[in-house]
Design a protein around this motif. Structure first.
Motif, PDB file in Angstrom:
ATOM      1  N   GLN A 101      12.129   7.945   4.713  1.00 19.14           N
ATOM      2  CA  GLN A 101      13.082   6.927   4.353  1.00 19.14           C
ATOM      3  C   GLN A 101      12.515   5.581   3.564  1.00 19.14           C
ATOM      4  OE1 GLN A 101      15.101   6.245   7.941  1.00 19.14           O
ATOM      5  NE2 GLN A 101      17.074   7.516   7.405  1.00 19.14           N
ATOM      6  N   PHE A 102      11.287   5.449   4.358  1.00 23.18           N
ATOM      7  CA  PHE A 102      10.318   4.471   3.680  1.00 23.18           C
ATOM      8  C   PHE A 102       9.895   4.841   2.285  1.00 23.18           C
ATOM      9  CE2 PHE A 102       6.381   2.337   3.382  1.00 23.18           C
ATOM     10  CZ  PHE A 102       6.476   1.197   3.260  1.00 23.18           C
ATOM     11  N   GLU A 103       9.423   6.052   2.312  1.00 26.92           N
ATOM     12  CA  GLU A 103       8.816   6.769   1.062  1.00 26.92           C
ATOM     13  C   GLU A 103       9.859   6.664  -0.064  1.00 26.92           C
ATOM     14  OE1 GLU A 103       6.703   8.357  -2.062  1.00 26.92           O
ATOM     15  OE2 GLU A 103       6.101   6.875  -0.458  1.00 26.92           O
ATOM     16  N   ASN A 104      11.006   6.897   0.159  1.00 28.17           N
ATOM     17  CA  ASN A 104      11.984   6.873  -0.699  1.00 28.17           C
ATOM     18  C   ASN A 104      12.254   5.329  -1.227  1.00 28.17           C
ATOM     19  OD1 ASN A 104      12.838   9.471  -0.569  1.00 28.17           O
ATOM     20  ND2 ASN A 104      14.310   9.086   0.952  1.00 28.17           N
ATOM     21  N   ARG A 105      12.238   4.540  -0.294  1.00 29.96           N
ATOM     22  CA  ARG A 105      12.366   3.135  -0.921  1.00 29.96           C
ATOM     23  C   ARG A 105      11.138   2.803  -1.983  1.00 29.96           C
ATOM     24  NH1 ARG A 105      13.701  -0.902   4.260  1.00 29.96           N
ATOM     25  NH2 ARG A 105      15.659   0.289   4.974  1.00 29.96           N
ATOM     26  N   MET A 106       9.690   3.197  -1.392  1.00 26.12           N
ATOM     27  CA  MET A 106       8.794   2.966  -2.230  1.00 26.12           C
ATOM     28  C   MET A 106       8.822   3.762  -3.617  1.00 26.12           C
ATOM     29  SD  MET A 106       7.022   0.923  -0.418  1.00 26.12           S
ATOM     30  CE  MET A 106       8.599   0.316  -0.087  1.00 26.12           C
ATOM     31  N   ILE A 107       9.577   4.828  -3.756  1.00 28.48           N
ATOM     32  CA  ILE A 107       9.605   5.552  -5.120  1.00 28.48           C
ATOM     33  C   ILE A 107      10.454   4.625  -5.837  1.00 28.48           C
ATOM     34  CG2 ILE A 107      10.717   7.544  -6.338  1.00 28.48           C
ATOM     35  CD1 ILE A 107      10.406   9.163  -3.737  1.00 28.48           C
ATOM     36  N   THR A 126       0.771  -1.351   0.099  1.00 27.44           N
ATOM     37  CA  THR A 126      -0.011   0.194  -0.200  1.00 27.44           C
ATOM     38  C   THR A 126       0.901   1.274   0.230  1.00 27.44           C
ATOM     39  OG1 THR A 126      -0.175   0.215   2.662  1.00 27.44           O
ATOM     40  CG2 THR A 126      -1.872  -1.255   1.265  1.00 27.44           C
ATOM     41  N   GLY A 127       2.258   1.036   0.169  1.00 31.26           N
ATOM     42  CA  GLY A 127       2.955   2.367   0.410  1.00 31.26           C
ATOM     43  C   GLY A 127       2.730   2.965   1.755  1.00 31.26           C
ATOM     44  N   GLU A 128       2.050   2.419   2.677  1.00 29.83           N
ATOM     45  CA  GLU A 128       1.721   3.107   3.953  1.00 29.83           C
ATOM     46  C   GLU A 128       2.966   3.012   4.960  1.00 29.83           C
ATOM     47  OE1 GLU A 128      -1.431   2.963   7.551  1.00 29.83           O
ATOM     48  OE2 GLU A 128      -1.402   1.382   6.172  1.00 29.83           O
ATOM     49  N   TYR A 129       3.272   4.012   5.518  1.00 23.76           N
ATOM     50  CA  TYR A 129       4.337   4.016   6.591  1.00 23.76           C
ATOM     51  C   TYR A 129       3.605   3.511   7.822  1.00 23.76           C
ATOM     52  CZ  TYR A 129       8.044   5.751   9.997  1.00 23.76           C
ATOM     53  OH  TYR A 129       8.888   5.731  11.178  1.00 23.76           O
ATOM     54  N   THR A 130       4.075   2.596   8.688  1.00 22.53           N
ATOM     55  CA  THR A 130       3.476   2.347  10.121  1.00 22.53           C
ATOM     56  C   THR A 130       4.207   2.555  11.332  1.00 22.53           C
ATOM     57  OG1 THR A 130       4.170   0.084   9.984  1.00 22.53           O
ATOM     58  CG2 THR A 130       2.011   0.384   8.818  1.00 22.53           C
ATOM     59  N   GLY A 131       5.656   2.530  10.814  1.00 23.69           N
ATOM     60  CA  GLY A 131       6.536   2.827  11.931  1.00 23.69           C
ATOM     61  C   GLY A 131       7.076   1.636  12.762  1.00 23.69           C
ATOM     62  N   ASP A 132       6.413   0.476  12.270  1.00 26.49           N
ATOM     63  CA  ASP A 132       6.308  -0.565  13.146  1.00 26.49           C
ATOM     64  C   ASP A 132       7.961  -1.332  12.719  1.00 26.49           C
ATOM     65  OD1 ASP A 132       6.309  -3.186  14.386  1.00 26.49           O
ATOM     66  OD2 ASP A 132       4.545  -3.878  13.225  1.00 26.49           O
ATOM     67  N   ASN A 133       8.777  -1.212  13.936  1.00 27.05           N
ATOM     68  CA  ASN A 133       9.996  -1.924  13.966  1.00 27.05           C
ATOM     69  C   ASN A 133      10.037  -2.960  14.484  1.00 27.05           C
ATOM     70  OD1 ASN A 133      10.064  -0.632  16.405  1.00 27.05           O
ATOM     71  ND2 ASN A 133      12.057   0.387  16.189  1.00 27.05           N
TER      72      ASN A 133
END
Length: 264
Positions: A217-223, A195-202
């Protein structure tokens, strides 16, 4: 695992310039695998994708082994013609968004994979542990599937890469380095890649204190992921940088020729 005699036979026939067919018990569904030194269906990547930046990690010493890897004779990248054509489409796509592709690895000869295996078996060689696997004991690299005896890279249609921001003139911050051995490298770390959703779950992180990546950083991976999937590549669920052409032309063929400029 292949027996010693099978690998010796493969090596002898490869040196003689022959293609060989071997059947191994550990191959899924008892598939027949071909080993060949025929590079005729490959191209030098930058001939097809001239905008790509190369940082061939296994030609240098900044990698998890700490040495140049066997089979990397020149700091270049090779791919099958089909994979290179698809990657050109990816490059054109991200260029419109202000980025260039930066390539860490592409085709990897079987000799290079064999080098990784020997390194992993030598438990005393941990010179690069602080940089690539600080949370892991080297003895678990096979068990946890960080090291294999065969690699999709050797079939010629897999590429490891990131994005270079043309505005900042730096790599995009992906929240982790290429070839980091740990859950932080998984595409679903701190988010949902579907979904491209960042959850922050680490919660998967094994580090103490627990590591995380930011929403940016997560969005950059998704790009990177969206561009690769849009042009025919499929991801790996353990490495944000790793993609294979979905319709790869040689799904059962593993190549043995070295990484160097192709004479066409």
């Amino acid at each position: 695992m292949k027996t010693i005699m099978q690998w010796l036979l493969a090596a002898i026939l490869t040196i003689c310039g022959a293609n060989i067919i071997i059947s191994c018990n550990n191959i899924k569904d008892n598939a027949v695998v071909s080993l060949t030194d025929d590079s005729s269906q490959f191209v030098t990547l930058t001939d097809s994708v001239p905008d790509a930046i190369l940082e061939i990690r296994y030609y240098g010493t900044y990698n998890f082994v700490g040495k140049r890897i066997d089979g990397y004779e020149e700091p270049t990248a090779l791919l099958t013609k089909q994979a290179a054509k698809a990657l050109k489409e990816v490059s054109d796509d991200v260029m419109k968004q202000g980025y260039r592709l930066k390539i860490y690895d592409a085709y990897r000869p079987q000799k290079g994979v064999d080098h990784f295996v020997r390194w992993a078996q030598n438990l005393a060689d941990t010179i690069m542990k602080p940089y690539f696997y600080p949370d892991l004991d080297k003895s678990v690299l096979f068990e946890q599937e960080y090291i294999y005896e065969r690699s999709g890279h050797t079939r010629g249609s897999t590429v490891d890469l990131t994005l270079f921001d043309m505005t900042t003139e730096k790599e995009l911050d992906m929240g982790g380095t290429f070839d980091w051995f740990g859950p932080e490298s998984h595409p679903d770390f701190c988010g949902n890649p579907e979904t491209g959703e960042y959850t922050g779950d680490n919660s998967k992180s094994t580090a103490e204190p627990k590591r995380s990546i930011t929403a940016k950083q997560f969005e950059n991976r998704m790009i990177l992921r969206r561009a690769m999937l849009a042009h025919g590549f499929k991801p790996l669920d353990t490495e944000w940088w790793h993609f294979t052409l979905s319709n790869e032309p040689f799904p059962d063929t593993y190549f043995t020729f070295p990484v160097k400029q192709l004479n066409k």
